[in-house]
Design a protein around this motif. Structure first.
Motif, short mmCIF file in Angstrom:
data_model
loop_
_atom_site.label_atom_id
_atom_site.label_comp_id
_atom_site.label_asym_id
_atom_site.label_seq_id
_atom_site.Cartn_x
_atom_site.Cartn_y
_atom_site.Cartn_z
N ASP A 51 15.85 -3.62 -10.67
CA ASP A 51 15.81 -1.56 -12.01
C ASP A 51 14.80 -0.81 -11.77
O ASP A 51 13.92 -1.65 -12.31
CB ASP A 51 16.72 -2.66 -13.56
N GLN A 52 14.43 0.58 -11.47
CA GLN A 52 13.88 1.15 -11.34
C GLN A 52 12.63 0.95 -12.50
O GLN A 52 11.77 1.70 -12.96
CB GLN A 52 14.50 2.25 -10.69
N GLY A 53 13.19 0.33 -13.61
CA GLY A 53 12.65 1.35 -14.51
C GLY A 53 11.62 -0.10 -14.91
O GLY A 53 10.89 -0.90 -14.90
N SER A 54 10.69 0.90 -16.44
CA SER A 54 10.00 -0.32 -16.33
C SER A 54 9.68 -1.48 -17.53
O SER A 54 8.98 -1.84 -17.84
CB SER A 54 8.55 0.75 -17.53
N ALA A 61 8.70 -9.88 -11.42
CA ALA A 61 7.60 -9.54 -10.35
C ALA A 61 7.30 -8.63 -10.49
O ALA A 61 7.76 -7.57 -11.25
CB ALA A 61 7.20 -10.35 -9.31
N LYS A 62 6.15 -8.03 -9.91
CA LYS A 62 5.75 -6.65 -10.03
C LYS A 62 5.02 -5.85 -8.34
O LYS A 62 4.25 -7.18 -8.32
CB LYS A 62 4.81 -5.92 -11.03
N ASP A 63 5.32 -4.83 -7.72
CA ASP A 63 4.83 -4.62 -7.09
C ASP A 63 3.10 -3.83 -7.19
O ASP A 63 4.31 -2.45 -7.62
CB ASP A 63 5.87 -3.89 -5.64
N GLY A 115 2.58 1.13 -7.42
CA GLY A 115 2.37 1.46 -8.87
C GLY A 115 3.46 0.65 -9.57
O GLY A 115 4.07 2.06 -10.58
N GLU A 116 4.56 -0.45 -9.56
CA GLU A 116 5.78 -0.79 -9.96
C GLU A 116 4.85 -1.32 -10.84
O GLU A 116 4.27 -2.18 -10.69
CB GLU A 116 6.39 -1.13 -9.05
N THR A 117 5.56 -1.56 -12.14
CA THR A 117 5.07 -2.65 -13.49
C THR A 117 6.14 -3.40 -13.46
O THR A 117 6.96 -3.57 -12.31
CB THR A 117 5.14 -1.46 -14.80
N THR A 118 6.08 -4.37 -14.20
CA THR A 118 7.13 -5.49 -14.15
C THR A 118 8.13 -5.55 -13.57
O THR A 118 8.64 -4.41 -14.73
CB THR A 118 6.53 -6.73 -15.00
#
Length: 581
Positions: free
Chosen positions: A316-319, A282-284, A288-291
């Motif tokens: 995982d915090q990454g993009s 998903a994404k928030d 400002g979070e990407t998938t």
């Protein structure tokens, strides 16, 4: 004329030729394009990479006890990176590994097209694998059975199909239910909502029956079966849905993309508490979070529907950690002390928009694209958070170099610099380590410390490949960090600067890159592990937080730089660097 993307070229008289086939006149051109689907310019050296075309979601990771290796399946497109939904459809690729660094030759395990002439599928999407305990009609007991999304031939709708393997999971050639869907999107009793998304089934055993979680837009549908072929709502008196307010508890679903790839496993905390953990994509957008891949901890109600016990977290915090999958069990009552995970190192916002290729005369864009993360061991903590540990065998680390007590007065640099003038800092910055033209496939173990107290002053890690970079800016006092990344290969994307901008800025587009929180504050000693490969960078914090980002440069070389602010005049770093082979 030969086009530069995989399409069907008409030869007249009803004949067609798939570009990439070496045949007849112009065969050199056709053969060159075929090579572009297998070019190694974006291949990883110590991570799983598709051997051909384009790939994304992990399907499942299954331990093969007889052979003592893991069977791994991932979604694959023979049409290449710029046409992942091309006319050839998608299939499942299969490989094996015993250490998650070295992988065997890949082959197709589940056909892109199959089943009934009318009701069969024309493209196979994400699903899961279970071992038949005798419940599944039409499959031998003990056979591996794949449940997967298929795009139906007649109406192009998403449906759930099943096929079993008679060779221990190498090929799923035997289609069940006469090649028709086992769960049909047009059956209101099955879907109970008729959403256009009806995909990514996760099937498991529970209380003497089979359960299936299906991604349905902003909901996860839950179904049950006694024979593996006929499915009905798990909650006969209700909607039988896990709604976004439940699986995304504590976050906003507004502006989100559809939920994808649900996987549920049972895990135990160190104190012995058993909990169900629901993972999903998903994404928030509101943050400002990407998938990415998220998880939430809870339990199952009397109908098998997941109920949260705490708020959702990002795994995982990454993009670039998406379409993840996990080891575990197809019996939900099996309690796992830890499970292993791999994620797709990719993002839909730039991976199908045309990554610039270094190949001359073949194509403007790379066609072979798709790799996966390092394996991580996941464990559930007593506070119901997940800690990740890097699964990197010691035997794969070679040519290790170690440096102790590197400080602003004792730097390691070919330039011999001590103080560095940078524009993105809060004060004076000192170069601790700066060695160019390193092998791109590396393991870095960095321990920052302060001899007077808590480490004070930002830490900067710059990883360059030509003009491309991943820049990491970490403040140990509050645990916050910022990652900025640039890839010149995205500047020529099919959608102009959008792909390059999203790679750098994400959803916010504010010029500040991506911002995350490690959850670690006021530390005297700070350990960071970094795994780099040709097409990825992974940061691992000591509390199990991770950050994964893709990269696209083809040089196979990198410059790794370490800088720090040092207002206390007491900062230093111990450095261990190894090749991964």
């Amino acid at each position: 004329m030969v086009t530069k993307r995989c399409k069907v070229l008409s030869l007249g008289l009803g004949a067609t030729l798939l570009l990439g086939t070496s045949i007849g006149m112009g065969s050199q051109q056709y053969h060159a394009l075929a090579e572009s689907l297998t070019s190694d310019e974006h291949a990883q050296k110590a991570h799983l990479t598709t051997s051909h075309g384009w790939s994304n979601d992990l399907q499942t990771i299954v331990w093969n006890e007889a052979q003592h290796y893991y069977d791994i399946y991932f979604l694959h497109s023979a049409d290449g990176a710029t046409e992942p939904f091309g006319h050839q459809g998608q299939d499942w690729y299969h490989t094996t590994t015993s250490d998650f660094v070295h992988y065997t030759e890949q082959s197709s395990a589940l056909a892109a097209k199959g089943g009934d002439a009318q009701e069969g599928w024309t493209s196979a999407w994400t699903g899961s694998i279970v071992t038949n305990d005798g419940s599944i009609t039409g499959a031998p007991q003990g056979a591996k059975v794949a449940y997967f999304t298929g795009i139906r031939k007649t109406d192009q709708k998403q449906n759930i199909y099943a096929a079993y393997s008679d060779d221990d999971g190498k090929n799923f050639n035997h289609v069940l239910n006469d090649g028709k869907p086992v769960a049909d999107i047009n059956d209101s009793d099955t879907v109970a909502g008729r959403h256009s998304d009806f995909r990514d089934p996760n099937v498991f055993y529970w209380k003497g029956k089979m359960m299936m979680y299906v991604a349905e837009g902003s909901e996860i549908g839950v179904y049950q079966s006694k024979d593996g072929l006929s499915w009905s709502k798990a909650d006969q008196e209700g909607k039988s849905k896990i709604e976004s307010g439940s699986f995304f508890q504590g976050r906003s679903w507004e502006g989100n993309s559809p939920v994808e790839c649900p996987v549920i496993e049972t895990m135990s905390t160190p104190s012995g508490q058993a909990k169900q953990v629901l993972f999903f994509g998903a994404k928030d957008a509101s943050s400002g979070e990407t998938t990415g891949t998220y998880y939430i901890v809870g339990h199952l109600d009397d109908n098998g529907l997941f109920v949260p016990d705490k708020d959702v977290s990002r795994l995982d915090q990454g993009s670039d950690y998406y379409g993840a999958n996990f080891t575990g069990s197809d019996h939900i009552d099996t309690v796992n002390n830890s499970i292993k995970s791999l994620g797709w190192v990719g993002n839909w916002n730039y991976f199908t928009n045309g990554v610039h290729s270094d190949q001359e005369a073949n194509s403007a864009y790379a066609q072979r694209l798709g790799s996966y993360s390092s394996a991580r061991s996941l464990s559930l903590q007593n506070d119901l958070t997940i800690k990740q540990n890097l699964e990197l065998p010691q035997s794969s680390l070679t040519n290790t170099e170690s440096y102790s007590n590197i400080s602003k007065d004792n730097p390691i640099s070919e330039k011999g610099e001590k103080w560095v003038d940078r524009q993105d800092t809060n004060g004076d910055v000192y170069g601790l380590y700066d060695i160019p033209n390193q092998y791109a496939t590396k393991y870095y173990n960095l321990t920052f410390s302060n001899s007077k107290g808590n480490y004070f002053g930002r830490i900067y890690l710059d990883i360059w490949q030509g003009s491309d970079y991943v820049r990491f800016n970490y403040d140990p006092s509050n645990g916050k960090y910022n990652v900025k990344q640039y890839a010149a290969e995205l500047n020529n994307a099919m959608n102009g600067q959008t792909a390059s901008s999203y790679y750098y800025n994400g959803l916010l587009g504010n010029g500040n890159g991506y911002i995350a929180d490690s959850g670690l504050t006021n530390q005297q000693s700070i350990n960071l592990q970094i795994v780099t490969d040709n097409s990825s960078v992974e940061f691992i914090f000591p509390n199990g937080q991770t950050y994964t980002v893709s990269r696209f440069n083809t040089s196979q070389k990198q410059d790794f730089k370490i800088f720090t602010e040092d207002p206390t005049d007491a900062n230093s770093v111990d450095i261990q660097i190894s090749d991964i082979q």
